[in-house]
Design a protein around this motif. Structure first.
Motif, mmCIF file in Angstrom:
data_model
loop_
_atom_site.group_PDB
_atom_site.id
_atom_site.type_symbol
_atom_site.label_atom_id
_atom_site.label_comp_id
_atom_site.label_asym_id
_atom_site.label_seq_id
_atom_site.Cartn_x
_atom_site.Cartn_y
_atom_site.Cartn_z
ATOM 1 N N LYS A 108 -81.044 97.191 88.583
ATOM 2 C CA LYS A 108 -80.507 97.451 87.238
ATOM 3 C C LYS A 108 -79.558 96.333 86.801
ATOM 4 N N ARG A 109 -78.737 95.837 87.728
ATOM 5 C CA ARG A 109 -77.822 94.740 87.417
ATOM 6 C C ARG A 109 -78.620 93.497 87.016
ATOM 7 N N MET A 110 -79.689 93.195 87.761
ATOM 8 C CA MET A 110 -80.508 92.027 87.446
ATOM 9 C C MET A 110 -81.264 92.215 86.136
ATOM 10 N N TRP A 111 -81.659 93.440 85.829
ATOM 11 C CA TRP A 111 -82.336 93.730 84.559
ATOM 12 C C TRP A 111 -81.377 93.424 83.393
ATOM 13 N N ARG A 112 -80.134 93.881 83.521
ATOM 14 C CA ARG A 112 -79.132 93.608 82.473
ATOM 15 C C ARG A 112 -78.851 92.107 82.384
ATOM 16 N N SER A 113 -78.752 91.447 83.526
ATOM 17 C CA SER A 113 -78.516 89.996 83.532
ATOM 18 C C SER A 113 -79.678 89.258 82.876
ATOM 19 N N SER A 114 -80.885 89.710 83.116
ATOM 20 C CA SER A 114 -82.069 89.099 82.506
ATOM 21 C C SER A 114 -82.014 89.210 80.992
ATOM 22 N N ALA A 115 -81.569 90.349 80.493
ATOM 23 C CA ALA A 115 -81.444 90.529 79.039
ATOM 24 C C ALA A 115 -80.426 89.545 78.472
ATOM 25 N N ARG A 116 -79.316 89.351 79.181
ATOM 26 C CA ARG A 116 -78.298 88.404 78.715
ATOM 27 C C ARG A 116 -78.826 86.968 78.767
ATOM 28 N N LEU A 117 -79.584 86.641 79.796
ATOM 29 C CA LEU A 117 -80.168 85.297 79.883
ATOM 30 C C LEU A 117 -81.156 85.062 78.749
ATOM 31 N N GLU A 118 -81.959 86.056 78.451
ATOM 32 C CA GLU A 118 -82.921 85.923 77.349
ATOM 33 C C GLU A 118 -82.182 85.716 76.037
ATOM 34 N N ALA A 119 -81.120 86.485 75.804
ATOM 35 C CA ALA A 119 -80.327 86.352 74.578
ATOM 36 C C ALA A 119 -79.670 84.975 74.491
ATOM 37 N N ALA A 120 -79.371 84.375 75.637
ATOM 38 C CA ALA A 120 -78.734 83.058 75.668
ATOM 39 C C ALA A 120 -79.739 81.914 75.483
ATOM 40 N N GLY A 121 -81.038 82.240 75.431
ATOM 41 C CA GLY A 121 -82.046 81.211 75.212
ATOM 42 C C GLY A 121 -82.819 80.780 76.434
ATOM 43 N N MET A 122 -82.835 81.608 77.460
ATOM 44 C CA MET A 122 -83.536 81.245 78.697
ATOM 45 C C MET A 122 -85.021 80.971 78.449
ATOM 46 N N HIS A 129 -89.157 73.393 80.266
ATOM 47 C CA HIS A 129 -88.958 72.960 81.652
ATOM 48 C C HIS A 129 -87.581 72.334 81.838
ATOM 49 N N HIS A 130 -86.594 72.945 81.214
ATOM 50 C CA HIS A 130 -85.215 72.451 81.223
ATOM 51 C C HIS A 130 -84.470 73.113 82.385
ATOM 52 N N ALA A 131 -84.640 72.559 83.581
ATOM 53 C CA ALA A 131 -84.077 73.160 84.794
ATOM 54 C C ALA A 131 -82.556 73.243 84.743
ATOM 55 N N MET A 132 -81.897 72.168 84.357
ATOM 56 C CA MET A 132 -80.437 72.195 84.336
ATOM 57 C C MET A 132 -79.922 73.186 83.297
ATOM 58 N N GLY A 133 -80.592 73.263 82.171
ATOM 59 C CA GLY A 133 -80.186 74.231 81.150
ATOM 60 C C GLY A 133 -80.275 75.660 81.662
ATOM 61 N N SER A 134 -81.365 75.971 82.376
ATOM 62 C CA SER A 134 -81.505 77.331 82.902
ATOM 63 C C SER A 134 -80.482 77.606 84.001
ATOM 64 N N LEU A 135 -80.210 76.597 84.836
ATOM 65 C CA LEU A 135 -79.201 76.775 85.883
ATOM 66 C C LEU A 135 -77.811 76.988 85.287
ATOM 67 N N GLU A 136 -77.510 76.246 84.237
ATOM 68 C CA GLU A 136 -76.200 76.395 83.600
ATOM 69 C C GLU A 136 -76.063 77.747 82.908
ATOM 70 N N MET A 137 -77.165 78.280 82.362
ATOM 71 C CA MET A 137 -77.108 79.634 81.792
ATOM 72 C C MET A 137 -76.801 80.651 82.881
ATOM 73 N N GLN A 138 -77.453 80.494 84.034
ATOM 74 C CA GLN A 138 -77.202 81.404 85.145
ATOM 75 C C GLN A 138 -75.777 81.261 85.646
ATOM 76 N N GLU A 139 -75.269 80.028 85.693
ATOM 77 C CA GLU A 139 -73.908 79.781 86.110
ATOM 78 C C GLU A 139 -72.933 80.466 85.160
ATOM 79 N N GLY A 140 -73.195 80.360 83.872
ATOM 80 C CA GLY A 140 -72.349 81.008 82.874
ATOM 81 C C GLY A 140 -72.366 82.508 82.999
ATOM 82 N N LEU A 141 -73.529 83.059 83.293
ATOM 83 C CA LEU A 141 -73.662 84.496 83.489
ATOM 84 C C LEU A 141 -72.858 84.937 84.708
ATOM 85 N N ALA A 142 -72.955 84.174 85.804
ATOM 86 C CA ALA A 142 -72.250 84.521 87.040
ATOM 87 C C ALA A 142 -70.741 84.448 86.845
#
Length: 145
Positions: A108-122, A129-142
């Protein structure tokens, strides 16, 4: 996918077992995306392993491969999947009820995190194929948790 060749929609599909996928050297998120694109995703068998056959089995979901578990849940959610999710646990030194409760909370926590990542533009970052962008979104979420 073989399921496409069988061509029996709503009758023949796939239940993906994360531990077996990892032991076979596959990326569970990629497998989930491919099965979902073929409209053949019937279920998930979630757990974690040390990715070497026989090393360990049935560990709590995301306990070893947290980033990979989040990636999988992201793709499950992004695909629109609304079916069953099962947890693969074989607690030997743990309380089985406690482990099951943990797995549900983690998913459930990962499901909510996934929704936030999608809203952030994941989705856009992954499409480019923007690897650093996706990593930075995850970093921001964490950093916000």
């Amino acid at each position: 996918l073989l399921v496409k060749d069988v061509n029996r929609p709503d009758v023949f599909g796939l239940t993906l077992d994360v531990g077996h996928l990892m032991a076979a050297g596959e990326n569970p998120a990629q497998s989930a995306a491919a099965a979902a694109a073929a409209d053949a995703l019937f279920g998930f068998h979630l757990g974690d392993v040390h990715s070497r056959l026989g090393a360990e089995d049935g560990l709590a979901f995301g306990s070893v491969h947290g980033a990979g578990a989040l990636e999988l849940v992201y793709w499950i959610r992004a695909s629109g999947y609304r079916g069953h999710v099962y947890f693969d646990t074989f607690p030997e030194g743990e309380d089985p009820v406690r482990e099951a409760e943990y797995n549900v909370r983690a998913f459930k926590r990962m499901w909510r995190s996934s929704a936030r990542l999608e809203a952030a533009g994941m989705g856009a970052a992954l499409a480019q194929h923007h690897a650093m962008g996706s990593l930075e979104m995850q970093e921001g979420l964490a950093s916000k948790q």
